[in-house]
Design a protein around this motif. Structure first.
Motif, PDB file in Angstrom:
ATOM      1  N   VAL A  32       0.856  -1.188   0.000  1.00 50.13           N
ATOM      2  CA  VAL A  32       0.000   0.000   0.000  1.00 50.13           C
ATOM      3  C   VAL A  32       0.890   1.234   0.000  1.00 50.13           C
ATOM      4  CG1 VAL A  32      -1.807   1.269   1.201  1.00 50.13           C
ATOM      5  CG2 VAL A  32      -1.757  -1.232   1.313  1.00 50.13           C
ATOM      6  N   SER A  33       0.668   2.102  -0.979  1.00 49.52           N
ATOM      7  CA  SER A  33       1.417   3.360  -1.047  1.00 49.52           C
ATOM      8  C   SER A  33       0.439   4.527  -0.948  1.00 49.52           C
ATOM      9  CB  SER A  33       2.213   3.449  -2.354  1.00 49.52           C
ATOM     10  OG  SER A  33       1.362   3.296  -3.477  1.00 49.52           O
ATOM     11  N   THR A  34       0.813   5.506  -0.154  1.00 51.72           N
ATOM     12  CA  THR A  34       0.004   6.712   0.030  1.00 51.72           C
ATOM     13  C   THR A  34       0.680   7.864  -0.694  1.00 51.72           C
ATOM     14  OG1 THR A  34      -0.703   5.901   2.205  1.00 51.72           O
ATOM     15  CG2 THR A  34      -1.057   8.235   1.724  1.00 51.72           C
ATOM     16  N   PHE A  35       0.024   8.369  -1.723  1.00 50.42           N
ATOM     17  CA  PHE A  35       0.601   9.414  -2.580  1.00 50.42           C
ATOM     18  C   PHE A  35       2.000   9.003  -3.069  1.00 50.42           C
ATOM     19  CE2 PHE A  35      -2.241  11.936   0.261  1.00 50.42           C
ATOM     20  CZ  PHE A  35      -3.179  12.263  -0.706  1.00 50.42           C
ATOM     21  N   GLY A  36       2.154   7.713  -3.429  1.00 45.65           N
ATOM     22  CA  GLY A  36       3.404   7.226  -4.004  1.00 45.65           C
ATOM     23  C   GLY A  36       4.431   6.739  -3.013  1.00 45.65           C
ATOM     24  N   LYS A  37       4.203   6.945  -1.701  1.00 47.95           N
ATOM     25  CA  LYS A  37       5.163   6.515  -0.683  1.00 47.95           C
ATOM     26  C   LYS A  37       4.631   5.301   0.063  1.00 47.95           C
ATOM     27  CE  LYS A  37       7.357  11.004   0.087  1.00 47.95           C
ATOM     28  NZ  LYS A  37       7.749  12.027   1.110  1.00 47.95           N
ATOM     29  N   TYR A  38       5.567   4.392   0.436  1.00 45.93           N
ATOM     30  CA  TYR A  38       5.165   3.158   1.121  1.00 45.93           C
ATOM     31  C   TYR A  38       4.403   3.465   2.402  1.00 45.93           C
ATOM     32  CZ  TYR A  38       5.465  -1.112   3.872  1.00 45.93           C
ATOM     33  OH  TYR A  38       5.165  -2.211   4.647  1.00 45.93           O
ATOM     34  N   PRO A  53      -7.376   8.172  -5.544  1.00 46.24           N
ATOM     35  CA  PRO A  53      -5.914   8.177  -5.652  1.00 46.24           C
ATOM     36  C   PRO A  53      -5.177   8.410  -4.336  1.00 46.24           C
ATOM     37  CG  PRO A  53      -6.756  10.311  -6.258  1.00 46.24           C
ATOM     38  CD  PRO A  53      -7.956   9.483  -5.874  1.00 46.24           C
ATOM     39  N   LEU A  54      -5.899   8.396  -3.199  1.00 47.54           N
ATOM     40  CA  LEU A  54      -5.216   8.608  -1.922  1.00 47.54           C
ATOM     41  C   LEU A  54      -4.227   7.481  -1.641  1.00 47.54           C
ATOM     42  CD1 LEU A  54      -8.254   9.788   0.246  1.00 47.54           C
ATOM     43  CD2 LEU A  54      -6.554  11.190  -0.947  1.00 47.54           C
TER      44      LEU A  54
END
Length: 206
Positions: A32-38, A53-54
């Motif tokens: 799971v990535s939040t705004f592209g970060k792990y 896209p969150l």
């Protein structure tokens, strides 16, 4: 009086549900990535996240055994043995993912790194054996285990998230350019052994 807002709301609700509920299989894990970060790792079962896209979810098979053939196809790969001879050798690396987060984020090209580590470990291990032990198969099990051990140590140091399950040596032959000469040497050795055996038998008769 318009159905457009209702249809829009239904579509948004469907999108939210579709991107918030994730079924992870028994052999899988999800990143799971939040705004592209792990953010975190999902384990097998039904999981909930924030909608796209969150948050975004990537599900990967981490249990099944994967394989890398070295070299590709029927290409020749010459490796130097401990007695300074060259052997044309092919082998198969069996591996799987033991830490999905490290596998995804630690190395830029984890599979390419795996192949490079495999080649280095194989060259180091073959260099500890003689040409005859490699070609005859007598030293094959030793080389396979040493390659596996060396690879795992290096990949753990890289924090790659990869587990090496095994190494299987396939082709072990002299280089193509000297195959005929190698056959001549083998034939001469067999003739010499036969002459020695005949001489010993004659000696015992006398």
């Amino acid at each position: 009086g318009s159905w457009v807002p209702i249809i829009g709301a239904v579509l948004v609700a469907v999108l939210v549900l579709a991107t918030s509920i994730h079924q992870v299989g028994p052999k899988e894990q999800g990143i799971v990535s939040t705004f592209g970060k792990y953010s975190h790792t999902l384990n097998p079962g039904l999981n909930m996240t924030l909608p796209w896209p969150l948050q975004n979810v990537e599900v990967t098979d981490v249990t099944s055994i994967r394989s890398e053939q070295m070299p590709d196809g029927n290409a020749e790969q010459l490796i130097l043995t401990g007695d300074q001879n060259l052997v044309d050798l092919s082998y198969l690396i069996r591996w799987n993912i033991k830490d999905l987060r490290l596998f995804r984020y630690q190395l830029a090209e984890p599979q390419e790194t795996l192949r490079e580590v495999a080649e280095a470990a194989m060259r180091a291990s073959v260099a500890e054996q003689t040409f005859d032990s490699i070609v005859s198969g007598a030293g094959r099990a030793t080389v396979e285990e040493r390659v596996r051990t060396r690879m795992q140590a290096i990949l753990d140091a890289y924090r790659s998230g990869i587990a090496i399950q095994g190494v299987d040596i396939g082709r072990t032959e002299p280089p193509e350019q000297v195959v005929e000469a190698f056959k001549d040497v083998s034939a001469a050795q067999q003739d010499a052994d036969a002459e020695i055996n005949r001489a010993e038998a004659y000696s015992q008769q006398l």
